[in-house]
Design a protein around this motif. Structure first.
Motif, PDB file in Angstrom:
ATOM      1  N   UNK A 107     -12.019  -6.394  40.886  1.00  0.00           N
ATOM      2  CA  UNK A 107     -12.210  -5.283  40.886  1.00  0.00           C
ATOM      3  C   UNK A 107     -13.208  -4.613  41.726  1.00  0.00           C
ATOM      4  N   UNK A 108     -13.635  -5.943  43.252  1.00  0.00           N
ATOM      5  CA  UNK A 108     -14.461  -5.647  44.140  1.00  0.00           C
ATOM      6  C   UNK A 108     -13.242  -4.600  45.185  1.00  0.00           C
ATOM      7  N   UNK A 109     -12.082  -4.468  44.991  1.00  0.00           N
ATOM      8  CA  UNK A 109     -10.831  -4.522  45.859  1.00  0.00           C
ATOM      9  C   UNK A 109     -10.806  -2.606  45.708  1.00  0.00           C
ATOM     10  N   UNK A 110     -10.683  -3.030  43.848  1.00  0.00           N
ATOM     11  CA  UNK A 110     -10.166  -1.464  43.402  1.00  0.00           C
ATOM     12  C   UNK A 110     -11.079  -0.518  43.064  1.00  0.00           C
ATOM     13  N   UNK A 156     -10.760   3.012  45.735  1.00  0.00           N
ATOM     14  CA  UNK A 156     -11.351   4.375  44.797  1.00  0.00           C
ATOM     15  C   UNK A 156     -11.979   5.124  45.759  1.00  0.00           C
ATOM     16  N   UNK A 157     -12.991   4.065  46.262  1.00  0.00           N
ATOM     17  CA  UNK A 157     -14.315   4.897  47.471  1.00  0.00           C
ATOM     18  C   UNK A 157     -13.488   5.058  48.039  1.00  0.00           C
ATOM     19  N   UNK A 206     -11.649   8.714  46.998  1.00  0.00           N
ATOM     20  CA  UNK A 206     -11.965  10.100  47.462  1.00  0.00           C
ATOM     21  C   UNK A 206     -12.758  10.658  48.116  1.00  0.00           C
ATOM     22  N   UNK A 207     -13.258   9.425  49.349  1.00  0.00           N
ATOM     23  CA  UNK A 207     -13.579  10.141  50.790  1.00  0.00           C
ATOM     24  C   UNK A 207     -12.507  10.826  50.847  1.00  0.00           C
ATOM     25  N   UNK A 208     -11.257  10.414  51.729  1.00  0.00           N
ATOM     26  CA  UNK A 208      -9.642  11.212  52.052  1.00  0.00           C
ATOM     27  C   UNK A 208     -10.597  12.591  51.674  1.00  0.00           C
ATOM     28  N   UNK A 209     -10.079  12.273  50.231  1.00  0.00           N
ATOM     29  CA  UNK A 209     -10.096  13.930  49.939  1.00  0.00           C
ATOM     30  C   UNK A 209     -10.803  14.519  49.755  1.00  0.00           C
TER      31      UNK A 209
END
Length: 66
Positions: free
Chosen positions: A8-11, A15-16, A19-22
């Motif tokens: 869960x933590x890796x997921x 995701x973070x 989102x930051x890259x986009x």
């Protein structure tokens, strides 16, 4: 830590990062006049160093100003 929590933590971190890259890619606008604007802050930069051609930032050598 349990295996499911680590997954869960890796997921969440994946995701973070995505989102930051986009967001970082979408934050700049090419003004088609040799400048780029950061749409988040409103700051504007030259695409090339002074003394270079705007089309591909090559050719002439960059000049120094004080």
């Amino acid at each position: 830590m349990t295996r499911s929590f680590r997954l869960f933590a890796r997921s969440v971190w994946t995701l973070f990062a995505l989102l930051f890259a986009l967001t970082a890619q979408a934050a700049f606008t090419d003004n088609a006049d040799g400048t780029v604007t950061d749409t988040t802050t409103g700051l504007m930069w030259d695409k090339c160093s002074w003394g270079q051609t705007i089309t591909n930032c090559s050719g002439d050598s960059a000049s120094t100003h004080t």
